[in-house]
Design an enzyme around this catalytic site. Structure first.
Site, mmCIF file in Angstrom:
data_model
loop_
_atom_site.group_PDB
_atom_site.id
_atom_site.type_symbol
_atom_site.label_atom_id
_atom_site.label_comp_id
_atom_site.label_asym_id
_atom_site.label_seq_id
_atom_site.Cartn_x
_atom_site.Cartn_y
_atom_site.Cartn_z
ATOM 1 N N LYS A 29 0.824 -1.204 0.000
ATOM 2 C CA LYS A 29 0.000 0.000 0.000
ATOM 3 C C LYS A 29 0.867 1.267 0.000
ATOM 4 O O LYS A 29 0.664 2.165 -0.811
ATOM 5 C CB LYS A 29 -0.906 -0.023 1.236
ATOM 6 N N ARG A 99 -3.459 2.680 8.738
ATOM 7 C CA ARG A 99 -3.760 1.385 8.106
ATOM 8 C C ARG A 99 -2.512 0.535 7.987
ATOM 9 O O ARG A 99 -1.416 1.049 7.800
ATOM 10 C CB ARG A 99 -4.274 1.584 6.674
ATOM 11 N N GLY A 108 -7.987 -7.429 4.381
ATOM 12 C CA GLY A 108 -8.734 -7.332 5.635
ATOM 13 C C GLY A 108 -8.152 -8.096 6.803
ATOM 14 O O GLY A 108 -8.772 -8.207 7.849
ATOM 15 N N MET A 110 -5.443 -7.403 8.555
ATOM 16 C CA MET A 110 -4.891 -6.607 9.643
ATOM 17 C C MET A 110 -5.757 -5.371 9.857
ATOM 18 O O MET A 110 -6.836 -5.270 9.314
ATOM 19 C CB MET A 110 -3.448 -6.297 9.362
ATOM 20 N N ARG A 366 -3.354 -1.660 -6.195
ATOM 21 C CA ARG A 366 -2.551 -2.866 -5.971
ATOM 22 C C ARG A 366 -2.929 -3.869 -7.052
ATOM 23 O O ARG A 366 -3.981 -3.730 -7.685
ATOM 24 C CB ARG A 366 -2.819 -3.460 -4.590
ATOM 25 N N HIS A 484 -15.655 -9.121 1.292
ATOM 26 C CA HIS A 484 -14.593 -9.989 1.784
ATOM 27 C C HIS A 484 -14.701 -11.397 1.213
ATOM 28 O O HIS A 484 -13.733 -11.961 0.701
ATOM 29 C CB HIS A 484 -14.641 -10.022 3.317
ATOM 30 N N SER A 794 12.786 -43.916 -11.109
ATOM 31 C CA SER A 794 11.609 -43.080 -10.915
ATOM 32 C C SER A 794 11.343 -42.989 -9.413
ATOM 33 O O SER A 794 11.194 -44.018 -8.745
ATOM 34 C CB SER A 794 10.398 -43.686 -11.640
ATOM 35 N N ASP A 799 6.058 -43.635 -1.095
ATOM 36 C CA ASP A 799 6.735 -44.569 -0.196
ATOM 37 C C ASP A 799 8.003 -43.973 0.379
ATOM 38 O O ASP A 799 8.328 -44.200 1.545
ATOM 39 C CB ASP A 799 7.055 -45.883 -0.931
ATOM 40 N N CYS A 861 7.160 -40.280 -9.836
ATOM 41 C CA CYS A 861 5.781 -40.693 -10.097
ATOM 42 C C CYS A 861 4.937 -40.724 -8.822
ATOM 43 O O CYS A 861 3.799 -41.156 -8.835
ATOM 44 C CB CYS A 861 5.735 -42.025 -10.825
ATOM 45 N N TYR A 881 11.763 -35.775 -15.933
ATOM 46 C CA TYR A 881 10.310 -35.606 -16.080
ATOM 47 C C TYR A 881 9.607 -35.738 -14.727
ATOM 48 O O TYR A 881 10.177 -36.255 -13.761
ATOM 49 C CB TYR A 881 9.726 -36.627 -17.071
HETATM 50 C C1 PEP Z 1 5.114 -44.135 -4.636
HETATM 51 O O1 PEP Z 1 5.379 -44.846 -3.688
HETATM 52 O O2 PEP Z 1 5.382 -42.930 -4.691
HETATM 53 C C2 PEP Z 1 4.418 -44.689 -5.816
HETATM 54 C C3 PEP Z 1 4.209 -43.970 -6.893
HETATM 55 O O3 PEP Z 1 3.935 -45.944 -5.694
HETATM 56 P P1 PEP Z 1 2.584 -46.328 -4.918
HETATM 57 O O4 PEP Z 1 1.920 -45.057 -4.558
HETATM 58 O O5 PEP Z 1 1.814 -47.147 -5.864
HETATM 59 O O6 PEP Z 1 3.126 -47.076 -3.758
HETATM 60 MG MG MG Z 2 5.319 -47.006 -3.919
#
Ligand code: PEP
Ligand code: MG
Length: 906
Positions: A29, A99, A108, A110, A366, A484, A794, A799, A861, A881
């Site tokens: 502000k 303010r 809002g 503060m 802002r 708000h 991966s 886990d 993954c 990836y």
């Molecule tokens: C993991 O453990 O991150 C995974 C992708 O395998 P799952 O969730 O199937 O155990």
């Molecule tokens: Mg797993």
């Protein structure tokens, strides 16, 4: 850090010590007010106490560093000189507002105190000057209410129960007067009414809080400045910072500014506006205003705000006057400022203005909050308009905002026949279905447990934020598009309807909501279409929406794809999921979990295998699974059409495939031609104390090599079938839960053997890769050894998080909310990668793995692959990836682009 000893910065009358770049020091502000002054806009003069002053204030146990008081006095004198008025002058008193203003907007959260300087000595002078006693006593009662609430109650650490705070008590006094005289709104109260109310207010303050309201302007000023600094660690501000993940050590600035009044008569007004439409992104001036009112009247939703022009009109203010017609000259001036600010800041601005005696004042600008679709449209439009670069456009849209385009809506077909309860302003898009709850605490209690709730209030205040977040949607009976509830919901992209005047009563005692005579109870289901602003009775079905029809989205995502380095894959087990993910931009499958393929009818072959006592029996059963698996893989390969596909071998413990209840065991016995006792004994044999650490992952393939052999054969035979049909395939076979390189070698040998056999039989050669998941801490530590054998890694961060923390991923819900609440953990580590611990392991594994195999392909993954901060981390440590569920693919693509942009900035 070098600390500046200048703690106070001036702005006003064409000059300012600061500018827009000094947000860290002056707060948003303060920095922007300085900038507006420099742009030649009329800003009431004042000064900013810096965030450094706030930090020092806390460091010194709530005492100011030396020099601050003196600096304030000097700047005060400068303002008084410009205004030709003095604070506390009985003839012509100068009034101030105090303010807060943090670096990032915290709407809002503060405190604010207005009309500072009104005392028994200055009131007569102001009445004489304005010839408007009603205005003066109205201003005085606002000061008493704000000051007693902010300074004397909140800053003093008093926490009254909901509804019994000083502000509510004072408001109850106003309601009493209204009731007694049959008044409808605050506007009906006379000067005498307000005057006698101020007397009652002061009495009540003294009685409830044990201290008198101060009658000394300097005391009022310093009390307010202290209170704003103290509000930085107030309950609401802290809770907002937790949700928004803002650090505590930023501190807030305090802005002390000359008051201008929008409520001095019919040539006065106040308003809030956006330089572009914050709900659609359209490039038109959009805002609300009220004649003869103070700013809080517009934002708090006490009166229905008017639209500033025709394009800003909504259902509730069609018949009300627009600023463009009522005050055309000032509207023109404001519109000029709107264009100037929009192009100067090259981003949509949220502005506040006040008109006093036909003169326009700018109070704030802002960067405006906007929903996802609007953010995308504005960013893409501004590139077209030559205001920003494509990179800036990409960085303007938060990855999570894409969620709103993928947001579920309530089913249009069901909407046609549903019972409509009421309508209001469409403040937050998408659909929401949930049970009515009437307090934020209840919403938090049920919402965080996973129950679907909708918070229904007359209006929300910053005190409700903790309950708004876990609600499916928010519904208020009062308030406008800048109220708000609307502001907060829009920032989060949450379904929200405000100003639903069909709600005629919210009864907190009886726990009911009345929609024009129809009474609903807390716990009853309602459904909302936040895009249209309609509320329905009951629990309606929801449908997912797709972003395909949004050209701005497509453009922005194409730019993001050009910027990012990380590839984005998906976790998909079926051709259907694979196709959905491709449509959303997935470049491959990073995880096909094969266990899902063994349910339904196939479970019987699986159970036959489990019941078999020897290899022969198992091979016979497994042979039945082979053609089914081959078909599964063929379907996925075909859908992915040449994109890489990672298939993981069977992972879960076998007990997940056998029935645990007697009748089902009986059925199994009959179907497989074995005794019930044998089935029960097998189930018993398979049961484990700690299945997550038991006989699962590659341990299964090691004890039952025929399972690995069957799965590998099915994968390769599917490859051959694709080859014959000229479908390109790139299979990556993944071994789960490896902890030693020997485990991996054992499995790889089987896989390679199967590949050879299939190639020989089919007389074709194909490429394939064999790699592993890294999800056990030991695997991290021996990544160099594993990488000698494995062609890719991966990270299974689900886990890996479980085993690094030692938190069971299925049971952590019982204590993790407390851990996050008590700040023992910053985030839930199953949602955002714990960079310090799990992240360190990942980084180590990448280095070690690539030390033996330079081009080792590495991805992730676990669920974290679709969470923005985790994606950024994966970019930083050099993964190739990320892989996530189909609907999070766009989020990962954009997060990856943001990470690449952040990299270049370094
Ligand atoms: C993991 O453990 O991150 C995974 C992708 O395998 P799952 O969730 O199937 O155990
Ligand atoms: Mg797993």
């Amino acid at each position: 850090m070098k600390t500046s000893h200048k703690y106070v910065y001036f702005f006003g009358s064409g000059k300012a010590d600061g500018n827009a770049k000094m947000k860290n020091l002056l707060g948003g502000k303060g920095a922007n007010m300085a900038e507006m002054v420099k742009l030649g806009m009329p800003v009431p003069p004042g000064f900013t106490l810096t965030t450094e002053a706030c930090i020092e204030f806390y460091k010194r146990k709530k005492k100011y560093p030396p020099g601050v008081k003196k600096e304030v006095e000097t700047h005060m004198a400068r303002v008084e000189k410009i205004m030709k008025q003095k604070l506390g002058d009985p003839q012509d008193p100068l009034l101030f507002s105090v303010r807060s203003g943090a670096r990032a907007s915290m709407p809002g959260m503060m405190e604010t105190v207005l009309n500072i300087g009104l005392t028994t000595k200055t009131i007569p002078g102001l009445i004489k000057k304005t010839n408007n006693p009603r205005f003066v006593y109205d201003a005085y009662r606002r000061l008493i209410a704000m000051y007693s609430d902010v300074v004397m109650e909140k800053a003093a650490g008093i926490e009254p129960e909901e509804g019994s705070g000083i502000r509510a008590r004072l408001e109850a006094l106003i309601d009493k007067v209204k009731k007694k005289n049959g008044y409808e709104t605050d506007l009906d109260l006379t000067a005498e009414d307000w005057k006698s109310l101020t007397v009652q207010f002061k009495k009540t303050v003294k009685k409830v809080l044990g201290k008198p309201f101060p009658d000394d302007p300097m005391k009022q000023l310093w009390g307010s400045i202290d209170a704003v600094f103290l509000s930085w660690f107030g309950k609401r501000a802290v809770s907002y910072r937790r949700i928004e993940k803002l650090p505590d050590d930023w501190g807030t600035a305090v802005n002390v500014q000359t008051m201008v009044f929008g409520n001095m008569g019919e040539d006065c007004a106040t308003g809030v506006a956006f330089t572009r439409n914050p709900a659609t992104g359209d490039n038109n001036f959009y805002g609300e205003w009220l004649i003869n009112a103070q700013g809080e009247d517009v934002v708090a939703g006490i009166r229905t705000p008017f639209a500033i022009n025709n394009v800003s009109k909504v259902a509730t203010n069609q018949h009300l006057p627009i600023l463009q017609k009522s005050m055309p000259r000032l509207y023109k001036q404001l519109d000029k400022f709107r264009r100037k600010l929009d192009t100067h800041y090259t981003d949509m601005q949220d502005i506040e203005f006040t008109i006093q005696d036909d003169i326009l004042y700018m109070l704030q600008t802002r960067v405006g909050k906007r929903n996802g679709p609007a953010a995308i449209k504005m960013a893409v439009d501004m590139v077209k308009e030559g205001l920003i670069s494509k990179k800036t456009a990409v960085s303007r849209v938060k990855p999570e905002q894409l969620d709103e385009l993928l947001h579920p809506m309530i089913d249009i077909k069901a909407e046609k026949t549903a019972t409509k309860l009421g309508a209001g302003l469409p403040a937050g898009p998408g659909g929401g279905v949930g049970k009515i709850v009437l307090t934020a605490d209840k919403a938090e209690e049920l919402g965080t447990k996973g129950e679907k709730v909708i918070l229904v209030r007359e209006e929300t205040s910053p005190e409700d934020v903790h309950g708004m977040k876990p609600s499916q949607a928010i519904l208020t009976s009062k308030g406008g598009m800048t109220s708000h509830a609307a502001l907060v919901a829009r920032g989060w992209g949450k379904c929200c309807i405000v100003g639903c005047s069909d709600i005629t009563h919210v009864d907190l005692k009886k726990k009911t909501v009345t929609f024009r005579g129809k009474v609903l109870k807390e716990g009853d289901w309602i459904s909302m279409n936040g895009t249209k602003g309609v509320v329905y009775e009951g629990k309606m079905p929801m449908v997912a929406t797709g972003p395909e029809k949004n050209p701005s989205y497509k453009k922005l995502m194409a730019w993001a794809d050009q910027i990012r380095r990380l590839k984005v894959r998906t976790n998909a087990d079926t051709p259907e999921d694979a196709r959905t993910a491709i449509a959303l931009g997935a470049e491959g499958i990073g995880l096909a979990r094969t266990e899902h393929m063994f349910f339904g009818d196939r479970i019987w072959a699986m159970r036959e295998m489990i019941m078999a006592d020897d290899i022969k029996g198992r091979e016979k059963a497994v042979a039945k699974l082979l053609p089914m698996q081959r078909k599964d893989f063929y379907g996925i390969f075909k859908a992915m059409n040449g994109r890489p596909v990672t298939i993981r071998l069977l992972d879960p413990p076998l007990h997940e495939f056998v029935p645990h209840e007697k009748p089902m065991q009986k059925e199994m016995a009959a179907r497989l031609g074995v005794s019930i006792k044998a089935v029960a004994a097998k189930v018993d044999f398979l049961s484990e104390f700690n299945p997550m650490l038991g006989h699962r992952g590659c341990r299964l393939g090691i004890t039952y090599p025929e399972i690995t052999a069957m799965q590998a054969r099915a994968i390769f035979e599917a490859v051959v079938k694709c080859r014959k049909e000229k479908i390109k395939v790139l299979p990556e076979v993944m071994v789960p839960l490896v902890g030693t390189s020997e485990e991996f070698k054992d499995q790889k040998e089987i896989i390679d053997r199967m590949a050879k056999e299939v190639m020989k039989k089919a007389r074709v050669k194909f490429k394939y890769m064999v790699g592993t998941m890294i999800e056990i801490p030991r695997a991290v530590l021996v990544s160099d050894q594993i990488a000698q054998e494995a062609e890719f890694f991966s990270f299974g961060t689900n886990d890996l998080t479980q085993m690094t923390f030692g938190y069971s991923r299925d049971d952590a819900g019982t204590f993790l909310p407390d851990y996050v609440g008590k700040k023992i953990l910053k985030d839930d580590p199953f949602q955002a990668i714990d960079k310090e611990g799990v992240g360190q392991l990942m980084e180590f594994s990448v280095k070690l793995g690539r030390s033996t195999r330079k081009n080792l392909k590495i991805g992730i993954c676990g669920e974290h692959g679709g969470e923005a901060s985790s994606v950024a981390f994966c970019h930083q440590i050099g993964l190739d990836y990320v892989s996530c569920s189909p609907f999070r693919v766009p989020i990962a693509r954009l997060a990856a682009a943001h990470a690449a942009l952040a990299d270049k900035k370094k």
